[in-house]
Design an enzyme around this catalytic site. Structure first.
Site, PDB file in Angstrom:
ATOM      1  N   GLU A 120       0.888  -1.176   0.000  1.00  0.00           N
ATOM      2  CA  GLU A 120       0.000   0.000   0.000  1.00  0.00           C
ATOM      3  C   GLU A 120       0.915   1.212   0.000  1.00  0.00           C
ATOM      4  OE1 GLU A 120      -3.239  -0.014  -0.160  1.00  0.00           O
ATOM      5  OE2 GLU A 120      -3.625  -2.137   0.197  1.00  0.00           O
ATOM      6  N   CYS A 171      -2.540   9.116   2.506  1.00  0.00           N
ATOM      7  CA  CYS A 171      -2.116   8.545   1.224  1.00  0.00           C
ATOM      8  C   CYS A 171      -3.152   8.796   0.143  1.00  0.00           C
ATOM      9  CB  CYS A 171      -1.830   7.060   1.377  1.00  0.00           C
ATOM     10  SG  CYS A 171      -3.191   6.184   2.137  1.00  0.00           S
TER      11      CYS A 171
HETATM   12  P1  NAP Z   1       8.318   4.860   4.652  1.00  0.00           P
HETATM   13  O1  NAP Z   1       9.471   5.712   4.902  1.00  0.00           O
HETATM   14  O2  NAP Z   1       8.249   4.096   3.389  1.00  0.00           O
HETATM   15  O3  NAP Z   1       8.224   3.886   5.928  1.00  0.00           O
HETATM   16  C1  NAP Z   1       7.185   2.953   6.081  1.00  0.00           C
HETATM   17  C2  NAP Z   1       7.635   1.851   7.003  1.00  0.00           C
HETATM   18  O4  NAP Z   1       8.707   1.125   6.383  1.00  0.00           O
HETATM   19  C3  NAP Z   1       8.188   2.343   8.345  1.00  0.00           C
HETATM   20  O5  NAP Z   1       7.840   1.425   9.349  1.00  0.00           O
HETATM   21  C4  NAP Z   1       9.683   2.318   8.079  1.00  0.00           C
HETATM   22  O6  NAP Z   1      10.456   2.224   9.249  1.00  0.00           O
HETATM   23  C5  NAP Z   1       9.820   1.075   7.248  1.00  0.00           C
HETATM   24  N1  NAP Z   1      11.044   0.995   6.467  1.00  0.00           N
HETATM   25  C6  NAP Z   1      11.888   2.006   6.123  1.00  0.00           C
HETATM   26  N2  NAP Z   1      12.919   1.512   5.397  1.00  0.00           N
HETATM   27  C7  NAP Z   1      12.712   0.176   5.290  1.00  0.00           C
HETATM   28  C8  NAP Z   1      13.423  -0.875   4.652  1.00  0.00           C
HETATM   29  N3  NAP Z   1      14.553  -0.654   3.977  1.00  0.00           N
HETATM   30  N4  NAP Z   1      12.926  -2.129   4.729  1.00  0.00           N
HETATM   31  C9  NAP Z   1      11.772  -2.379   5.386  1.00  0.00           C
HETATM   32  N5  NAP Z   1      11.062  -1.421   6.019  1.00  0.00           N
HETATM   33  C10 NAP Z   1      11.519  -0.155   5.961  1.00  0.00           C
HETATM   34  O7  NAP Z   1       6.938   5.661   4.680  1.00  0.00           O
HETATM   35  P2  NAP Z   1       6.492   6.742   5.713  1.00  0.00           P
HETATM   36  O8  NAP Z   1       7.278   7.967   5.444  1.00  0.00           O
HETATM   37  O9  NAP Z   1       6.482   6.144   7.066  1.00  0.00           O
HETATM   38  O10 NAP Z   1       4.960   6.955   5.271  1.00  0.00           O
HETATM   39  C11 NAP Z   1       4.589   7.811   4.263  1.00  0.00           C
HETATM   40  C12 NAP Z   1       4.295   7.078   2.972  1.00  0.00           C
HETATM   41  O11 NAP Z   1       3.340   6.042   3.183  1.00  0.00           O
HETATM   42  C13 NAP Z   1       3.661   7.980   1.943  1.00  0.00           C
HETATM   43  O12 NAP Z   1       4.249   7.764   0.690  1.00  0.00           O
HETATM   44  C14 NAP Z   1       2.208   7.533   1.918  1.00  0.00           C
HETATM   45  O13 NAP Z   1       1.528   7.784   0.723  1.00  0.00           O
HETATM   46  C15 NAP Z   1       2.336   6.091   2.177  1.00  0.00           C
HETATM   47  N6  NAP Z   1       1.083   5.553   2.676  1.00  0.00           N
HETATM   48  C16 NAP Z   1       0.342   4.714   1.910  1.00  0.00           C
HETATM   49  C17 NAP Z   1      -0.869   4.226   2.363  1.00  0.00           C
HETATM   50  C18 NAP Z   1      -1.717   3.271   1.559  1.00  0.00           C
HETATM   51  O14 NAP Z   1      -2.560   2.613   2.144  1.00  0.00           O
HETATM   52  N7  NAP Z   1      -1.539   3.184   0.254  1.00  0.00           N
HETATM   53  C19 NAP Z   1      -1.326   4.587   3.613  1.00  0.00           C
HETATM   54  C20 NAP Z   1      -0.557   5.464   4.360  1.00  0.00           C
HETATM   55  C21 NAP Z   1       0.650   5.928   3.895  1.00  0.00           C
HETATM   56  P3  NAP Z   1      11.019   3.568   9.958  1.00  0.00           P
HETATM   57  O15 NAP Z   1       9.844   4.152  10.631  1.00  0.00           O
HETATM   58  O16 NAP Z   1      12.042   3.085  10.900  1.00  0.00           O
HETATM   59  O17 NAP Z   1      11.574   4.436   8.878  1.00  0.00           O
END
Ligand code: NAP
Length: 490
Positions: free
Chosen positions: A263, A297
Site C-alpha cells: 500500500e 495517502c
Molecule cells: P516509509 O518511509 O516508506 O516507511 C514505512 C515503514 O517502512 C516504516 O515502518 C519504516 O520504518 C519502514 N522501512 C523504512 N525503510 C525500510 C526498509 N529498507 N525495509 C523495510 N522497512 C523499511 O513511509 P512513511 O514515510 O512512514 O509513510 C509515508 C508514505 O506512506 C507515503 O508515501 C504515503 O503515501 C504512504 N502511505 C500509503 C498508504 C496506503 O494505504 N496506500 C497509507 C498510508 C501511507 P522507519 O519508521 O524506521 O523508517
C-alpha cells in the site's frame, strides 16, 4: 528522534506517561527487552518534546518474533474461523475500552487534532477491525468445485510494516485481516509513532490471544523491516509506506519468493466536471487534501476544474484554506495540526519552494512558518495554481497540506490529466448527474473513487493501481490478502 540507553534521562522525562514509556518487544507472549537495552525517543510534533519511548529492536528480536509466530501458526490456523472471531471480539472490546487513551496517544505522537484523532484515526481503525470480524462470518472458507474441496487457510507468518501517518488504522488494516485469516503476525510499526502499536499489544495480552499469534518488534526500518522482509520463515510481507521503500521491500522479499502486499503513495485528483456544484466540490477537496495536515495517502492533492471555472475555484479554495484553524491539536477548534516531524516539514517546505521557483502561483499559504506558532512542525495550508503539467508539484506526492489547482478544456483532457501520474490510489469526481460522474469514475485508473462526496467505506476494498501498490485491504478483500488456497481432490 534519537536512540538512547534505557533509563537515561530525556529532555522532559517528567511528562512521559507510563503507557508511553516502553522499552520491550512482545515476543511469544512475553515482554522482552532488546539486547543493548536501547530505546528510541518519541516526540510530540506540536511541542517538540519527548513524550515517550519505544524499544529499538534488532535482528535478534525480529528473528525470535518470527520463530514465535511460526510456532503459534499451526494452532491458530487450525481454529475454526468462528473461534478466531470470538477471540478477536475480545481484542476489539479491549481496544474500545482504551478509546480515550488511543485518542490522546494519536494526538501526542501524530499531532492530529482532537476531532481528526477521534474520527479519522481511532474510530476508523476500530470500524476496520469490526468490519473484518463481520466479513469473516460471510466469507466462503471452503467450497466444492467438481471433485475438489477447495479450502482457504492462513498464509503462515505475516510480517506487517506500517507508516506513521495513521498508525492505529494502518496497523489494524493489516493485523485485523491477518489474524482473522488465521495467519500469525510480527508487526514493525513506524519509528516515529510506535505508541499506539504498544496499546494494541496491551489489548492483545488482555484479550488472551495465544502467545506468539501477535508479536510486536519496534525498531528501525532498515534493520527490523529488512530483516522481516528477507527472513525465510516469513510467508508474507504486508507493507504500507512510500513507493521507494515498498520497492526495496519487494526486492528483498523476492529472494525467498514470499507474497508481498504493498500500500504505497498517491497523487490523487479531484475532478470537477462542468455543471457540478463548484462551491461544495472545491471546499470538500480542500478539506480532504488538508486532513491530517495533508499526510493521507488518499489525499486529493490535485484539483482539476474546467478552465471557465478556474478563477472562481481559486477564490473558493483560497477562502476555505485560509479559514482552516491551524494550531495546537489538543484544542477542540483546531482543524490542522503540525506535520509529523522536522524532517517531514523540511520535505514539504522544499516542495512548496521548488513549485514556486518553477513558476507556480501562490494562492495562499507558503513556505514561511505560520504566525504565532514558533514551536512545532507547522506548515501553512497551501494552495498553488498555474503549475506546468509536468511540474514536480503536479506529479509527485508531497504528503503535506499542499493543494495544486489545474485547468482542463475537455472531459477527455481531464481524464488524461487525472491518470497522468505513476500513481493510482484514490480520486474524486463531482458532476451534475451521478450517472455521468460514475461513467467518468470508471475510466479513472485508480483503486478508489468518491463520487459527489461518497463517504469512506471501512469494508470496501482499499488499495492502489500501478505504483500505488498491489493487493487490497479492508473487508473480505483484506482477509483474502492473507489466505492461501488449497485444492483437495476427492
Ligand atoms: P516509509 O518511509 O516508506 O516507511 C514505512 C515503514 O517502512 C516504516 O515502518 C519504516 O520504518 C519502514 N522501512 C523504512 N525503510 C525500510 C526498509 N529498507 N525495509 C523495510 N522497512 C523499511 O513511509 P512513511 O514515510 O512512514 O509513510 C509515508 C508514505 O506512506 C507515503 O508515501 C504515503 O503515501 C504512504 N502511505 C500509503 C498508504 C496506503 O494505504 N496506500 C497509507 C498510508 C501511507 P522507519 O519508521 O524506521 O523508517
Amino acid at each position: 528522534m534519537s536512540t538512547v540507553v534505557a533509563g537515561a534521562s530525556s529532555r522532559d522525562a517528567g511528562a512521559v506517561r507510563p503507557e508511553w514509556d516502553r522499552d520491550a518487544a512482545l515476543v511469544g507472549g512475553q515482554w522482552v527487552r532488546p539486547g543493548g537495552r536501547t530505546v528510541t525517543e518519541v516526540e510530540n510534533p506540536a511541542t517538540e518534546t519527548v513524550i515517550g519511548h519505544a524499544a529499538d529492536c534488532g535482528v535478534a528480536e525480529a528473528d525470535a518474533a518470527i520463530h514465535a509466530a511460526g510456532a503459534a501458526f499451526p494452532g491458530w490456523s487450525a481454529l475454526a474461523p468462528t473461534a478466531r472471531v470470538a477471540i478477536l471480539e475480545g481484542l476489539a472490546s479491549a481496544l474500545e475500552s482504551r478509546y480515550d487513551l488511543l485518542v490522546q496517544t494519536t494526538i501526542a505522537e501524530v499531532g492530529a487534532p482532537l476531532s481528526v484523532a477521534r474520527e479519522a484515526h481511532v474510530d476508523t481503525g476500530l470500524a476496520v477491525l469490526r468490519g473484518y470480524l463481520d466479513a469473516a462470518r460471510e466469507l466462503a472458507w471452503e467450497e466444492h468445485v467438481g471433485n475438489s474441496l477447495v479450502v482457504r487457510e492462513g498464509i503462515g507468518v505475516a510480517a506487517c510494516i506500517t507508516p506513521w501517518n495513521y498508525p492505529f488504522y494502518q496497523v489494524l488494516a493489516k493485523v485485523g485481516g491477518a489474524l482473522v485469516a488465521g495467519a500469525t503476525v510480527v508487526l514493525k510499526p513506524a519509528e516515529l509513532t510506535p505508541l499506539s502499536a504498544y496499546l494494541l499489544a496491551d489489548a492483545v495480552v488482555e484479550a488472551g490471544l495465544p502467545p506468539g499469534v501477535f508479536n510486536l518488534v519496534p525498531g528501525r526500518g532498515r534493520v527490523v523491516g529488512e530483516a522481516l522482509a528477507a527472513h525465510p520463515l516469513v510467508d508474507m510481507v504486508s507493507f504500507t509506506g512510500s513507493t521507494r521503500v515498498g520497492s526495496r521491500v519487494s526486492a528483498v522479499a523476492s529472494e525467498t519468493v514470499k507474497r508481498v502486499g504493498l500500500e504505497l503513495g498517491g497523487k490523487s485528483a479531484s475532478v470537477v466536471l462542468e455543471g457540478a456544484d463548484l462551491d461544495s466540490a472545491v471546499r470538500a477537496t480542500v478539506d480532504a487534501c488538508m486532513l491530517n495536515s495533508g499526510q493521507t495517502c488518499t489525499a486529493w492533492s490535485r484539483l482539476l476544474v474546467h478552465r471557465s471555472d478556474l478563477d472562481r475555484a481559486v477564490a473558493i479554495a483560497r477562502e476555505r484554506a485560509q479559514g482552516l484553524a491551524l494550531g495546537d491539536p489538543t484544542r477542540p477548534e483546531t482543524e490542522i495540526g503540525p506535520v509529523a516531524s522536522a524532517a517531514q516539514r523540511h520535505t514539504v517546505i522544499g516542495f512548496i519552494e521548488r513549485a514556486l521557483a518553477a513558476g507556480a502561483t501562490l494562492v495562499t499559504g507558503g513556505a514561511d512558518r505560520p504566525a504565532g506558532l514558533p514551536v512545532g512542525h507547522y506548515v501553512r495550508p497551501t494552495v498553488l495554481a498555474g503549475a506546468a503539467p509536468d511540474a514536480e508539484i503536479v506529479r509527485e506526492e508531497v504528503f503535506g497540506p499542499v493543494l495544486v489547482l489545474e485547468a482542463y478544456d475537455t472531459d477527455d483532457e481531464a481524464l488524461a490529466m487525472a491518470n497522468g501520474t505513476h500513481y493510482g490510489l484514490a480520486g474524486a469526481v463531482w458532476g451534475p448527474d451521478r450517472a455521468g460522474a460514475v461513467a467518468f469514475a470508471r475510466r479513472m485508473r485508480t483503486g478508489q473513487v468518491d463520487v459527489n462526496g461518497g463517504a469512506f467505506n471501512p469494508v470496501a476494498p482499499f488499495g492502489g493501481y500501478r505504483r500505488s501498490g498491489n493487493g487490497r485491504e479492508l473487508g473480505r478483500w483484506g482477509i483474502e490478502e492473507f489466505l492461501e488456497t488449497k485444492a483437495i481432490q476427492l
